[in-house]
Design an enzyme around this catalytic site. Structure first.
Site, mmCIF file in Angstrom:
data_model
loop_
_atom_site.group_PDB
_atom_site.id
_atom_site.type_symbol
_atom_site.label_atom_id
_atom_site.label_comp_id
_atom_site.label_asym_id
_atom_site.label_seq_id
_atom_site.Cartn_x
_atom_site.Cartn_y
_atom_site.Cartn_z
ATOM 1 N N ASP A 183 0.817 -1.211 0.000
ATOM 2 C CA ASP A 183 0.000 0.000 0.000
ATOM 3 C C ASP A 183 0.855 1.267 0.000
ATOM 4 O OD1 ASP A 183 -2.499 1.284 -0.029
ATOM 5 O OD2 ASP A 183 -3.323 -0.097 1.458
ATOM 6 N N TRP A 206 -2.951 3.356 -5.911
ATOM 7 C CA TRP A 206 -4.172 4.077 -6.309
ATOM 8 C C TRP A 206 -4.056 4.808 -7.638
ATOM 9 C CZ3 TRP A 206 -2.678 6.719 -1.296
ATOM 10 C CH2 TRP A 206 -2.696 5.806 -0.233
ATOM 11 N N GLY A 207 -3.141 4.356 -8.497
ATOM 12 C CA GLY A 207 -3.009 4.959 -9.813
ATOM 13 C C GLY A 207 -2.188 6.229 -9.868
ATOM 14 N N ASP A 215 -10.023 3.466 -3.803
ATOM 15 C CA ASP A 215 -10.771 2.288 -3.360
ATOM 16 C C ASP A 215 -12.150 2.211 -4.004
ATOM 17 O OD1 ASP A 215 -8.643 1.679 -1.778
ATOM 18 O OD2 ASP A 215 -9.590 2.236 0.120
#
Length: 375
Positions: free
Chosen positions: A95, A139-140, A160
């Protein structure tokens, strides 16, 4: 998962997400599994998974802490990777929370994730085993679809997901512009499947699963499978759709050939592209997605897809009804419910019938004597 038949149709990984560890590392800097959640330890946990024919995945973060406030792997990349492998994990979701100050990390996004990629390589060399599957979850940010393949096998492309149609439409719309990034070596990760979490109709659930599968996103079940309903289970176990996702010959995603409601190549997070196609081992795959809030007729000319040959007819297989639906000549029409989907496999069935107009597409249609018979 075993009793429900999910392992048999290809769901081979069981992944832990955040909150599996204690809040603090040990005195010697190691991660400590939560003894309440894992009273027999993680080695015993992964051994049970392996005995069922499952691989085991685990979660960490590239920053000081995970998104839920547990220890992250920054400055502990090698020791953490060694622990993960030692516990029997072969998949790591990584993450992007709690990013260190610039004057500490002195790296951009690429360098931050390369730290763990290098650690995975170092551990693989020292242990002699295969490297962990590395799933980047940032998350791009920073156009990860351009560079993620250097380090990992998948990369999240958006924030998300949520269990509602608006969230699905937004993710489909965004990913429609970067489908060429997906191949055998790496995948756009559209986030966990939301089937079974409420908020979606049955038709929306089918559309969700179809889009994720045919766009070759990892298929990660994100619901309580012990409480799953038979209708949701039937979607997750559609073997004809799963076969496209797991195609051993073609690793690329379907892509839009016509946007439909919007002009081509125009983003609309509420009404994404509707007409999609791609190659597969056994023919050309089509996805027709009714993004409207009411039933709609869907029509296209076969040769709008780059994978269809002019002058040929095609047998039509419906991947949801599991039926062979005759032969398509030059075009195809169907009516879909609101937010519904059609998934079709077209196979070449020989020359089209004689006597048709010379060209299915009129633009530049020309006789050998130079006469334009089209526009």
């Amino acid at each position: 998962m075993k009793s429900l038949g999910l392992i048999d149709v290809g769901y081979k990984h069981y992944n832990l997400d955040d909150c599996w560890a204690e809040k603090n590392r040990s005195a010697d800097g190691l991660l400590v599994p939560d003894p309440v959640k894992f009273p027999s330890g993680l080695n015993n946990f992964t051994s049970q998974l392996h005995s069922l024919g499952l691989n085991a995945g685990i979660y960490s973060d590239s920053g000081w802490f995970t998104c839920a406030g547990y220890p992250g792997s920054f400055q502990h990349e090698v020791s953490d990777a060694m622990q993960f492998v030692g516990w029997g994990f072969n998949y790591l979701k990584y993450d992007n929370c709690a990013i260190p100050y610039d004057d500490i990390i002195r790296q951009g996004m690429v360098g931050k994730f390369q730290r763990m990629a290098d650690a995975i390589t170092e551990v693989q060399k020292s242990t002699g085993g295969p490297p962990m599957i590395f799933s980047l979850c940032q998350w791009g940010w920073n156009q990860v679809w351009l560079w993620g393949k250097q380090f990992g096998q998948s990369w999240r492309v958006t924030g998300d997901i949520a269990a509602n149609w608006n969230s699905l439409a937004e993710i489909i719309d965004f990913t429609s512009f970067i489908t060429s990034s997906t191949d055998f070596y790496g995948h756009n990760d559209m986030d966990m499947l939301q089937l079974g979490n409420g908020g979606l109709t049955f038709e929306e659930s089918k559309s969700h699963f179809t889009a994720w599968a045919l766009m070759k996103s990892p298929l990660l079940i994100g619901t309580n499978v012990s409480a799953i309903t038979s209708d949701i289970l039937s979607i997750l176990k559609n073997e004809e759709i799963i076969a496209i996702n797991q195609d051993p010959v073609v690793g690329t995603s379907i892509s839009p050939f016509r946007w439909g409601i919007n002009p081509n190549f125009v983003s609309n997070s509420s009404f994404p592209a509707q007409y999609w196609s791609g190659q597969s081992e056994n023919g050309t795959v089509f996805m027709l997605l009714n993004t409207q809030n009411q039933p709609a007729e869907m029509f296209f000319n076969l040769t709008e897809s780059p994978w269809i040959r002019a002058g040929r007819q095609y047998s039509v297989r419906d991947l949801w009804t599991h039926t062979d639906n005759g032969t398509a000549v030059r075009n195809f029409t169907t009516t879909l419910p609101a937010h519904g989907v059609a998934a079709l496999l077209l196979k070449d069935a020989g020359d089209e019938p004689a006597g048709l107009f010379p060209c299915a597409v009129l633009e530049q249609c020309t006789d050998q004597n130079g006469t334009h018979v089209g526009t």
